[in-house]
Design an enzyme around this catalytic site. Structure first.
Site, PDB file in Angstrom:
ATOM      1  N   HIS A 102      34.513  43.552  41.192  1.00 46.61           N
ATOM      2  CA  HIS A 102      33.645  42.804  40.296  1.00 46.61           C
ATOM      3  C   HIS A 102      32.963  41.748  41.640  1.00 46.61           C
ATOM      4  O   HIS A 102      34.392  40.544  41.955  1.00 46.61           O
ATOM      5  CB  HIS A 102      33.921  42.291  39.297  1.00 46.61           C
ATOM      6  N   HIS A 104      30.937  37.887  41.438  1.00 51.57           N
ATOM      7  CA  HIS A 104      31.450  36.847  40.479  1.00 51.57           C
ATOM      8  C   HIS A 104      29.883  35.774  40.953  1.00 51.57           C
ATOM      9  O   HIS A 104      30.290  36.005  42.345  1.00 51.57           O
ATOM     10  CB  HIS A 104      32.853  35.526  40.657  1.00 51.57           C
TER      11      HIS A 104
HETATM   12  P1  AMP Z   1      39.087  37.721  38.806  1.00 53.07           P
HETATM   13  O1  AMP Z   1      40.341  36.974  38.802  1.00 53.07           O
HETATM   14  O2  AMP Z   1      38.392  37.824  40.152  1.00 53.07           O
HETATM   15  O3  AMP Z   1      40.328  39.511  38.918  1.00 53.07           O
HETATM   16  O4  AMP Z   1      38.240  37.413  37.284  1.00 53.07           O
HETATM   17  C1  AMP Z   1      38.791  38.533  36.611  1.00 53.07           C
HETATM   18  C2  AMP Z   1      37.262  37.562  35.485  1.00 53.07           C
HETATM   19  O5  AMP Z   1      37.296  38.563  34.225  1.00 53.07           O
HETATM   20  C3  AMP Z   1      37.905  36.381  35.114  1.00 53.07           C
HETATM   21  O6  AMP Z   1      36.701  34.804  35.489  1.00 53.07           O
HETATM   22  C4  AMP Z   1      37.964  36.439  33.500  1.00 53.07           C
HETATM   23  O7  AMP Z   1      37.336  35.674  32.750  1.00 53.07           O
HETATM   24  C5  AMP Z   1      37.240  37.724  33.682  1.00 53.07           C
HETATM   25  N1  AMP Z   1      37.273  38.712  32.077  1.00 53.07           N
HETATM   26  C6  AMP Z   1      38.269  38.822  31.901  1.00 53.07           C
HETATM   27  N2  AMP Z   1      38.429  39.767  30.950  1.00 53.07           N
HETATM   28  C7  AMP Z   1      36.653  39.383  30.230  1.00 53.07           C
HETATM   29  C8  AMP Z   1      36.239  39.626  28.637  1.00 53.07           C
HETATM   30  N3  AMP Z   1      36.337  41.015  27.963  1.00 53.07           N
HETATM   31  N4  AMP Z   1      34.855  39.402  28.943  1.00 53.07           N
HETATM   32  C9  AMP Z   1      34.192  38.783  29.722  1.00 53.07           C
HETATM   33  N5  AMP Z   1      34.825  38.064  31.269  1.00 53.07           N
HETATM   34  C10 AMP Z   1      36.481  39.114  31.379  1.00 53.07           C
END
Ligand code: AMP
Ligand code: ZN
Length: 143
Positions: A102, A104
């Site tokens: 993903h 950001h």
């Molecule tokens: P990363 O650390 O780059 O893997 O980022 C994962 C992101 O996913 C974090 O910023 C979390 O806040 C976000 N996240 C985890 N679960 C959910 C969810 N159910 N809905 C929206 N965002 C999420």
């Protein structure tokens, strides 16, 4: 389309757990991050499950990346800022917690206290040439 039944982002794409969907097309899905670093913090993902950016196909990454200008402009306009960071963590050591690749999109304002600890160093003599040679060799052996 490849999916992982245990993956939280695959469940979001399938509508099995709720999200605040902002955009989708045939291969891309974008939704608000549930733990935002700033209002409007958006996640942009391929619908297909790929753990890491480097395990997805270039075409799929291109399909996701193509949406970034449009989505980042919408984010900045919606929250009234003129700057953002686009971040993609590859691997747990780099901070990737959700193993479904993903991007950001993180809106930035001056004084928001966010930012990378950009601890720039200098190459000692000869090291940059050595690293560059290794990189070129790695590219050649991979292609
Ligand atoms: P990363 O650390 O780059 O893997 O980022 C994962 C992101 O996913 C974090 O910023 C979390 O806040 C976000 N996240 C985890 N679960 C959910 C969810 N159910 N809905 C929206 N965002 C999420
Ligand atoms: Zn997934």
């Amino acid at each position: 389309m490849k999916r992982d039944p245990g993956c939280i982002f695959c469940k979001i794409v399938a509508g099995e757990i709720p999200s605040l969907r902002i955009y989708e097309d045939d291969s891309v899905f974008a939704f608000l991050d549930i733990g935002p670093l700033a209002d409007g913090h958006l996640l942009v993902i391929p619908k297909e499950h790929h753990e890491r950016m480097d395990s997805a196909s270039p075409d799929l990454i291109a399909a996701v990346a193509r949406t970034l200008p449009m989505l980042s402009k919408a984010v900045m306009s919606a929250v009234g800022v003129d700057a953002c960071n686009i971040l993609l963590n590859v691997g747990r050591t780099a901070g990737q917690e959700v193993l479904h690749m993903h991007f950001h999109i993180i809106p930035r304002t001056s004084g928001d206290g966010l930012g990378y600890r950009w601890m720039a160093k200098k190459y000692p003599a000869g090291r940059a040439d050595e690293v560059a040679s290794r990189l070129r060799a790695a590219l050649e052996s991979d292609n």
